[in-house]
Every structure is written in structure tokens, then in C-alpha cells.
Write a protein that holds these residues in place. Structure first.
Motif, short mmCIF file in Angstrom:
data_model
loop_
_atom_site.label_atom_id
_atom_site.label_comp_id
_atom_site.label_asym_id
_atom_site.label_seq_id
_atom_site.Cartn_x
_atom_site.Cartn_y
_atom_site.Cartn_z
N ARG A 38 -10.96 -36.82 23.53
CA ARG A 38 -11.68 -38.09 23.52
C ARG A 38 -11.65 -38.96 22.18
O ARG A 38 -11.49 -40.42 22.45
N VAL A 39 -11.33 -38.41 20.86
CA VAL A 39 -11.01 -39.23 19.91
C VAL A 39 -9.80 -39.97 19.91
O VAL A 39 -9.80 -41.02 19.55
N ALA A 40 -8.82 -39.00 20.39
CA ALA A 40 -7.67 -39.81 20.72
C ALA A 40 -7.46 -40.96 21.67
O ALA A 40 -6.91 -42.06 21.39
N ALA A 41 -8.41 -40.83 22.57
CA ALA A 41 -8.51 -41.88 23.65
C ALA A 41 -9.04 -43.14 22.80
O ALA A 41 -8.63 -44.27 23.10
N GLY A 42 -10.12 -42.72 22.11
CA GLY A 42 -10.74 -44.05 21.43
C GLY A 42 -9.81 -44.66 20.24
O GLY A 42 -9.77 -45.83 20.31
N LEU A 74 -12.45 -42.36 12.79
CA LEU A 74 -11.74 -41.58 13.85
C LEU A 74 -10.34 -40.80 13.32
O LEU A 74 -10.44 -39.83 13.76
N ASP A 75 -9.80 -41.44 12.44
CA ASP A 75 -8.74 -40.52 11.91
C ASP A 75 -9.19 -39.31 10.96
O ASP A 75 -8.71 -38.43 11.13
N ARG A 76 -10.41 -39.62 10.26
CA ARG A 76 -10.82 -38.54 9.59
C ARG A 76 -11.44 -37.38 10.68
O ARG A 76 -11.25 -36.15 10.51
N CYS A 77 -11.86 -37.78 11.53
CA CYS A 77 -12.47 -36.92 12.80
C CYS A 77 -11.28 -36.21 13.35
O CYS A 77 -11.35 -34.98 13.57
N SER A 78 -10.04 -36.62 13.67
CA SER A 78 -9.01 -36.17 14.14
C SER A 78 -8.53 -35.07 13.09
O SER A 78 -8.08 -33.93 13.41
N THR A 79 -8.49 -35.34 11.98
CA THR A 79 -8.11 -34.35 10.80
C THR A 79 -9.02 -33.23 10.76
O THR A 79 -8.62 -31.87 10.90
N ALA A 80 -10.28 -33.35 10.74
CA ALA A 80 -11.25 -32.26 10.87
C ALA A 80 -11.24 -31.46 12.25
O ALA A 80 -11.26 -30.21 12.06
#
Length: 102
Positions: A38-42, A74-80
Motif C-alpha cells: 500500500r505504501v509503494a502504491a501511494g 512514505l519513504d521513512r515508512c518504507s524503510t521502517a
């Protein structure tokens, strides 16, 4: 459930408990994967909506700043999420390795 498993912890788990923990880790891994998708889609949607015209109104400039902030979040979320996925994998590996006997 925390995915942190101490290196000494799995030695004391019986087979049923070990299987239950592995099942919980698999469930957690699936949830993390779903969130990561979902984060990648966003992020993709943000990248396609970002336009840099030669002139921007003050409102559009503020909107673009908010989009840039969202993209960074969203980048930070992807990393986490990648870190959480790695921790799940590590915990699963420790459990699958079984008890370490001297």
C-alpha cells in the motif's frame, strides 16, 4: 506481538509453542507485506501526480510542499517496514534453527 526473539529464548520452547510463534510471525510478515504494498502504491501515485510547472500559485506551492512532505514520510515508512520485515525474518530463522546445544 514483538518479533524480537532472544538468542537463548527458543531453546526453552516446546514444539507446539514454537509452531504457534512461527505462525504468528508469518501472520505479522503478511501484514507487513500488505502495508508495504500500500505504501509503494501511494508513493507511485505521488510520483505521477508531481508536476513542476514554470509558474506556481502560492496555493499550488503549499500543496507541493505538503506532497513532498508526504513523500518523505512514505519513504521513512518504507524503510521502517523493511526493517520490521527483516526482524521477522531474523526471528523466524532463530526459531527454525532450534535449540543450540553445547
Amino acid at each position: 506481538m514483538s518479533s524480537k526473539v532472544s538468542d537463548a529464548g527458543p531453546a526453552s520452547l516446546d514444539d507446539a509453542t514454537r509452531a504457534r510463534v512461527l505462525d504468528l510471525l508469518d501472520q505479522q510478515r503478511r501484514r507487513i507485506s500488505g502495508l508495504a504494498e500500500r505504501v509503494a502504491a501511494g508513493r507511485r501515485a505521488l510520483e505521477t501526480s508531481t508536476v513542476v510547472p514554470a509558474w506556481r500559485s502560492p496555493a499550488r506551492y503549499q500543496f507541493d510542499l505538503r506532497l513532498a512532505d508526504l513523500h518523505q514520510r512514505l519513504d521513512r515508512c518504507s524503510t521502517a517496514l523493511r526493517a520490521a520485515q527483516s526482524e521477522c525474518d531474523r526471528a523466524r530463522s532463530v526459531l527454525l534453527a532450534g535449540p543450540q546445544r553445547p
